[in-house]
Each structure stands twice: as structure tokens, then as C-alpha cells.
Scaffold this active site. Sequence first.
Site: not given
Length: 395
Positions: A131, A161, A232-234, A290
Site C-alpha cells: 500500500h 501487503d 509513515g512507518n509503513s 474454495g
Amino acid sequence: MRRTFTWLPWVLLIIVILGFFGWHQLQKPQAPVAADGVKMPAEKLEPLIDTTRTGGVVSYSAAVKVAAPAVVNIFTTQKVKKLEHPLLNDPAFREFFGNQLPDGQSQDPNENSLGSGVIVRPDGYILTNNHVIEQADQIVVALRDGRRASAKVIGTDPDTDLAVIKIDLNNLPVLPFKLSGNEVGDVVLAIGNPFGVGQTVTQGIISATGRSGLGINTYEDFIQTDAAINPGNSGGALIDVAGNLIGVNTAIFSQSGGSLGIGFTIPAKICQQIMNAILKDGRVVRGYIGISVQSVTNDDVFDAKQQTGVIVADVQDGGPAAVAGLKRGDKILKVNDEQMTSPSNLINYVAFQAPNTTVTLSIERDGKPMNLTVGITERKVKSRNSNSQYIPLPR
């Protein structure tokens, strides 16, 4: 008279020495005395913790000096159009104004986004969050030593992510992965670029491991920490006191947007697996059967010892599990003789199975044991889950 002054200093010296030893003896703790006058053995205190584990650390500067140069700031730009009214999209309206939007609306300003990343290979490969860089038109990486470079996206994995990007620079610092041995209570440091103020280090402990079922990502196995983590640490690093990479910071629990001391980190083991898959195939290939599953609850069993396995909540029509005969309400106990302890355990196990192979499910239906053979297909990538209480860090 002279003979007296000759030996007098020696006498005085001996008196001083004897006095010192006598005083020193009085300073030693005396053994307690019982009521009958018998001396009892002195108490021996044992340390409550093994101080060799931390080495008596009072400063983490050595770990920071090792790790901080490998943590980078990431700046991304994305072209956006500001169309404040639907009428501005009307072709006839635009033609009337000669395709020049009023009030300067024809310009496409750049939207800046801030995040962090970790250099994990000397040839320029960087781990960050998906992200942080998704939909970015340009990615710029800033190193602690002042160098900057444009980065290209090598591959992304929205389900965890994570993303891998690459820069072309020489003499790059690298953070080594710490794949195991992380325990609740261990001291950790978070390094990133919160709010774009510049590289920042915060300290805390590992609050929990194996966190899942939070609705942040499709595949979850988070390390939870109380080290201050903010927007901002991501993509930044969570390290141990030796400077090893424990994981990549990805989200915080917050109802206000600020840090509440509940941050989540993707473990280094998963980061390494995702990176290797991306470098090998350009993407992450996962197995799929599934089904959706849920935990066994007290309502499902009467004996706490029977609270093992997972309950099938739904079966996709025409999916591999449906074709194999799995039904809603079945309890899956094992997959390939591997005990299933939670929904995330089953999901992660199936995900690591190669497509076009089979697995054996040991299930319980209406109290009777059964075995089913299920074919594995490739799972299609879904978009990142959204949950208002769990905030992706950069924005």
C-alpha cells in the site's frame, strides 16, 4: 632517641592496616542469630532474570548504527485530477471552454505519499508495503547517507501487503533476516519515517506473536508490538537489540489515527518467503480449495479437549472442496496429517501447497471421521481488506 623515631612509623603503619581490616570486617553482613544464640546461615539471593540474555544493555545505539542505514524513506507521486463538479466532465462543456477547465482545473497536481522500506540485498532489492507504492507513478528512495534513486517495482503481493522494489546504487547496507527465536517480552526497535519528519527510532517490546483474524490482510501472522509506530512507518523495520530484521511494520490499531501502542509487523520469515517467490516468478502463487472456515467454539463441543480443528463455514460452488464432497458444517481436523488449530493455520497451510497437487483432509461429519482428497488450484489475488480500526500506516 633516633632509634625510637626509626621504628615508630612502622608501628603506626601496622596500626592503620589492622584498623582497616577491622573496619572492613564490620561492613560484611552478619549471619542472623536465632533465639537460642546459634548463628543461622546468611541468605543467598538469586537474580530474578538472566541478565546475560540482554547483556545488561543500557543503550541500543549499536543496533541502530547497524540497522538504520539499511532503512530508507520512500516518496511516491501519483497524478490526480481535481474535477469538483460532474459538469466539468461533460465533453460539450469542455469544448465550449476550448478544453481548458476553469479555475486552473486542467492541471494534474502530484499527490505525495511517504513511507519506508528495508534494503535486504546488496544488489538493491528493497522490501516495503504494497500500500506504500500501489498506484504510484514515480517512486523515489532516499538513503540515510543522503543518496537518492528512482526505484522500479519488481513485484507485489496484496494478500500480505508486501512489495519488492529495486534501486541501482552501489555499496548498499543490508539488514539480515531473523527468522526465528522472537519471544514475547523481547525488546525491539522500530525504524521508519513517521509523518515525514525524517528517520526515527522508537523502542518497545514484542507484545504478542501469531496475531491473525484481524481483517487487515488475507494472510495474517503478525508480530504485535508496543513500539510507537505512526503513519509513515509503513514498510519500515522492526529489529532486535542486535540489529537483525524481525519484520516489516504494516499497520496499527487506532480509532483516531494516532499510535495507541498496538502495532503489527509482518514477520521476517514471511517477508523472505514472499520476496523469494516474487524474485523467482514475479508473483506469489498460492494454493486454493474454495472454502471459508471459522474457529471451533464452546457451542460446537461439550469437552474443551475437543476444541481442535476448524469448522467449514461455506463451500464455494464448483470449487475444489465442493467437487471433493466437503460440506458446510464439517470439521476439518487435519490436512495431510498436519493438525489444524485455527482458521489462519489452515488458510496458510493450504496457501503454501502447489497448484495441481492434492491434499488429504481428515474431517468429522455428524460425529463420524472421514477422509477426503481435494485438488489444489491457484488462488486468484484479491484486493486488500479494509477495516476502519486497522490503519495502513503511510496515509
